[in-house]
Design a protein around this motif. Structure first.
Motif, PDB file in Angstrom:
ATOM      1  N   TRP A  87      45.485  48.196  88.491  1.00 58.67           N
ATOM      2  CA  TRP A  87      44.537  48.537  87.337  1.00 58.67           C
ATOM      3  C   TRP A  87      44.675  47.033  86.454  1.00 58.67           C
ATOM      4  CZ3 TRP A  87      40.871  51.852  86.763  1.00 58.67           C
ATOM      5  CH2 TRP A  87      40.776  53.002  87.548  1.00 58.67           C
ATOM      6  N   TYR A  88      46.087  46.396  86.492  1.00 61.65           N
ATOM      7  CA  TYR A  88      46.351  45.380  85.416  1.00 61.65           C
ATOM      8  C   TYR A  88      46.162  43.772  86.104  1.00 61.65           C
ATOM      9  CZ  TYR A  88      47.587  48.315  81.626  1.00 61.65           C
ATOM     10  OH  TYR A  88      47.342  49.375  80.527  1.00 61.65           O
TER      11      TYR A  88
ATOM     12  N   TYR B  88      30.796  47.359  80.411  1.00 60.66           N
ATOM     13  CA  TYR B  88      31.767  46.559  80.843  1.00 60.66           C
ATOM     14  C   TYR B  88      32.744  47.235  81.872  1.00 60.66           C
ATOM     15  CZ  TYR B  88      35.110  46.941  77.110  1.00 60.66           C
ATOM     16  OH  TYR B  88      35.735  47.671  76.131  1.00 60.66           O
ATOM     17  N   LYS B  89      33.483  46.700  83.013  1.00 56.85           N
ATOM     18  CA  LYS B  89      34.541  47.376  83.617  1.00 56.85           C
ATOM     19  C   LYS B  89      34.085  48.794  84.028  1.00 56.85           C
ATOM     20  CE  LYS B  89      38.432  44.954  81.555  1.00 56.85           C
ATOM     21  NZ  LYS B  89      39.590  44.964  80.970  1.00 56.85           N
TER      22      LYS B  89
ATOM     23  N   GLN C 280      36.628  50.847  85.780  1.00 58.10           N
ATOM     24  CA  GLN C 280      37.709  49.901  86.308  1.00 58.10           C
ATOM     25  C   GLN C 280      38.581  49.722  85.077  1.00 58.10           C
ATOM     26  OE1 GLN C 280      35.674  46.585  88.183  1.00 58.10           O
ATOM     27  NE2 GLN C 280      34.749  48.144  89.596  1.00 58.10           N
ATOM     28  N   HIS C 281      38.437  50.321  83.674  1.00 62.90           N
ATOM     29  CA  HIS C 281      38.973  50.039  82.611  1.00 62.90           C
ATOM     30  C   HIS C 281      40.542  50.487  82.869  1.00 62.90           C
ATOM     31  CE1 HIS C 281      40.168  49.430  78.447  1.00 62.90           C
ATOM     32  NE2 HIS C 281      39.114  48.858  78.274  1.00 62.90           N
ATOM     33  N   GLN C 282      41.444  49.513  82.391  1.00 65.01           N
ATOM     34  CA  GLN C 282      42.766  49.892  82.660  1.00 65.01           C
ATOM     35  C   GLN C 282      43.366  50.977  81.761  1.00 65.01           C
ATOM     36  OE1 GLN C 282      41.326  47.225  81.128  1.00 65.01           O
ATOM     37  NE2 GLN C 282      42.591  46.571  79.402  1.00 65.01           N
TER      38      GLN C 282
END
Lengths: 329, 329, 329, 329
Positions: free
Chosen positions: D99-100, D188-189, D192-194
């Motif tokens: 994720w990061y 956005y993302k 996929q956001h962390q």
């Protein structure tokens, strides 16, 4: 106002007459709308007979509850009307009163009106076009391929729609006071927005098994634009390729709908145009498809689609007067 | 509202009573101001005798034309008042009516009221403080060193002041409708803003040769904050060092005015605080000095300065209840 | 981008070729500018000989310091150029370097270039047009009647100009970071903006006694638009009528400048158009005239004026391709 | 910056030392952060031994991938840390890297860190607190009663979260360039956001049957604030009363969470405070519950919650230093 601007530069439109049902004598447009300071046009009092004698069709841009009354003589006479209000979009008197809290048009007038979602149902040969609402347009265009290709669980549709303040009209109100709207997000009319029933009717015309949708509206600090974010669970066995193909097939030949695959459009891409841009991302982890559908609420969501319906009604080129460019940056 | 927030956390204030002259019985604050949903305070009907019996002083945050009436019994009784309205800032009945277009307070009431530009005139020992206007505060603090040190040609003062929409109050209006105010700049009340006469009175108290100023106001698409951009020709022989020294001397010991030399402050630096930040640039090519003076119109321009006057009036520490931090980013 | 949009719909323009001096092979425009996702045009590498062979004229929209180099072969060949950069707007190498901090074009190239303030100096018959800067355009059009009719004390001109962020280009920077620019006003480049010398040259061409102007620029939280607020003392004996008459006379026959008398224009009136709208208020108390001049910085302040110059250069109708409508609401 | 402001006015905090791991010698804070122009504090180079000797605990406000390295000596020494980065919020090295996209801390460090969702898990007695992400805080507080009271179909959670630009930090970027962000919405993302994995971990700690959530993030044109709009199907038999009761029970005794029933909070209600306000509307037509959870991303979503954890860790009053008022209007 935006409709008048579009018609002024429409190649097939020679003369435009403006009428206001609140006037008793002519008044300068420049006085009524300061932005048209340089326009010497006179706005005329509203007289249906003269209007039908002097024009070939009429656009209504009146408030909910008003058009249902004003439109009667035109319907009786079979005179062509494109109606930007919501008054004849539904087909049931009770349903109209439930959502609009106003007296409705007659059931007959409502059922005979054509719901003009212009990219799907042509207005050619129609006499009375009920031009769709802004939220309805963004949402229906975003959902159409999923419904029409039977890709989603109909029980799971959730729409999180966001709109700029111009959708609320030109009259000041508390929620659109700059001090309140700026730096803020405000959810309003939860599950009660009057565009819900017209969305339902159209979805049901595509698949009568659609029973309900969850539809929420949020006011955002921008002037123009709508983003309708749509979620649904896909049916077992459906994958990202099938979804992609459905959107491709549905929109490859539509002049005003751009399917962009996984490139999620932002609002500014379409502001100033009659386009609806759609991006779609399928999430295999949650079996959920997300569609991001954006329009300019004043163009594709109102005056632009009205002109598109006008082009269809009179057999003009569909893009006539609508070759607009994005207003960037 | 902002005043109430400041007083609630003021270390010297034990009890706050709220009154509304439009109420006939108690009403919950949470109902009147939705933002205070969690506050169980009751707002009480307005009754001067009870107010004077139950409190040690009163703040007026009423509209122009209202305070002049409401304030009479307090003035008669010599009861301490800090008045955020403009009703007793001037000292002439005709002048008041000319700028405010409303009936004025009596000349006697006006001339006895103390104009509370708190960084220059202490409210200690005063009974009635007319708290300055927001534009007036930013402009006077920006101009003071130039006038008091006799550095400029008094005939050449031009003020181009810009304000956010919160200065226009909480009632929606056309010019502050988000659709109109966003993405826009609007000049309003050219040469007619009601803060002009109080600025003139104060300038003349510093130098009676000031005859007039050019003062323009522009509405900008922000919620909070004022920037007053001030121009004047310097007197022959005056240079940048003298100007710099005048500002240094004037403000080195003031708690709430930060002179920043040639670093021109932006508005966000002061929003959330009771500060006035000032930057100054001298242009030797045009012999013109430009001062950039910024405040939070709701704090230094209204409630913050009112608390500063309150502190002076009751001999509290001047910064008491005003140790605020900038609201960044 | 805006220029390309204007040229695409210009009735006299058949083919547009795009070139980029940083490319070594063709690249899709849709890849370089995401907003043109639907455009299949290829951007070509920059080769002056091929450009002159394939086109009838060239527009430069390159950065300061770049155009002065790239333009050489066209100047040598006498090939028509309209240059949107500031590189050839001045006529002195040292002066250019002082304001732009870059190497300049040759003095010969600079003095031969035509400064294209299109409402005043026609580009007909010119080979190299230096298209004016955005601030310069709004300011010069606002000042022209006052200077040309000799109505003001030339020593007292003060310009307080405000611009949206699109004037700063598409590259992110600290001052245009949303978190910094939103809810803020920021004064920048005090007395140092590079449009000052081109304003001075044009003013001096109208009256060689103009020695200097005080010119300040403030960044405001809007995307498009400039408001130039102009102040000056009038000459003894000049009154409001004379001022009004001077503006009427100057602009009654100009297609793109609307003089609105005392109705002070806001920015949104002109955004989306090639118009400059001007309102003027004379203050007899201060003997000061205030002119409020607004433009869309990307149209009248850049691409729109470039097309206006193009129309003049090739003897097309001046408004060709520029019949634009305001982008309201 | 906001953390520093909170600590400066915290009644239990005597001394604050600032360190920067990029410095090699002391530098004035006023030089590093222009907004602190009036602060004479020196920022010191980063030296763990000295930091542990001179302080009783440390806050980390460093970037992802940095804290995992810097925190090692404190963990080894058992020195109290409150870490605002995401580096130790997860408990699996692969998951972190996925994720990061950065090297992770050790699994041991991660599993020993306490995930500090302060309204649910007290930091009392903890040595290392991983302070939750902003989106995670708003979303978890909005979902908690539904999960903990087992009211929803766990397979149907959809989160449509919106954030202002301050969440993206102070460095300019394309998406937060004013010209791009203003008048716009940008998703956005997607998926996929962390913050997704930390939300999942916490949800699973409440109910290990939660398998996945649909989580989307949209950038909105405001500076501060997050609205997390949460949708889920309720379990058969669950009705609005049960939902209401669950929220009431969960939050009646929490200092910083205000459950407002069907009154849907807007963002400005909480900006400036450490509050999370939550409104909930159940739609019986779709069997869907919608929760609207709003926070100030820089306070409850970062520095405010960090101070709340600090208060818990050191057994101070939970609201100490956090008696903040809304920043209205």
């Amino acid at each position: 106002m935006v409709l008048y601007q579009l018609l002024r530069q429409h190649p097939e439109v020679d003369d435009i007459n403006l009428y206001d049902h609140k006037l008793t004598e002519n008044e300068k447009l420049s006085k009524m709308v300061p932005a048209f300071y340089a326009d010497s046009t006179e706005v005329q009092p509203y007289t249906p007979d003269a209007i039908m004698a002097d024009n070939q069709m009429v656009f209504f841009a009146t408030s909910a509850g008003v058009t249902s009354q004003l439109s009667r003589p035109y319907i009786a006479a079979g005179f062509p009307v494109i109606d930007l209000s919501g008054d004849l979009r539904l087909n049931d008197e009770d349903e109209y009163q439930r959502w609009y809290h106003k007296p409705s048009a007659s059931r007959q007038a409502m059922t005979q009106a054509h719901y003009g979602l212009a990219d799907f149902e042509s207005a050619a040969g129609k006499k009375y076009v009920a031009n769709p609402g802004c939220y309805a347009t963004a949402t229906l265009l975003g959902l159409a391929p999923l419904i029409q290709h039977d890709l989603i669980d109909l029980d799971t549709i959730i729409v999180d729609a966001k709109s700029g303040t111009s959708g609320a009209g030109k009259n000041p109100a508390q929620s659109t006071h700059f001090t309140q709207a700026n730096d803020n997000l405000q959810i309003y009319k939860p599950n009660q927005h009057q565009h819900i029933p017209e969305i339902m009717l159209e979805l049901q015309s595509w698949n009568h098994n659609v029973k309900a949708i969850q539809f929420m509206t949020t006011l955002i600090p921008i002037t123009r634009g709508i983003m309708s974010t749509i979620y649904a669970k896909v049916k077992p066995g459906v994958d990202g390729d099938q979804i992609n193909q459905a959107y491709e097939e549905t929109y490859s030949d539509k002049s005003f709908v751009n399917y962009m695959g996984e490139h999620l459009p932002d609002i500014k891409q379409v502001v100033g145009t009659n386009n609806c841009n759609i991006g779609v991302v399928y999430n295999p982890v949650t079996n959920t498809v997300m569609a991001d559908s954006v329009i300019d609420n004043l163009l594709k969501g109102a005056a632009g689609q009205a002109v598109q319906n006008f082009n269809q009604m009179f057999n003009y080129k569909e893009t006539s007067g609508l070759e607009l460019q994005t207003f960037l940056p």
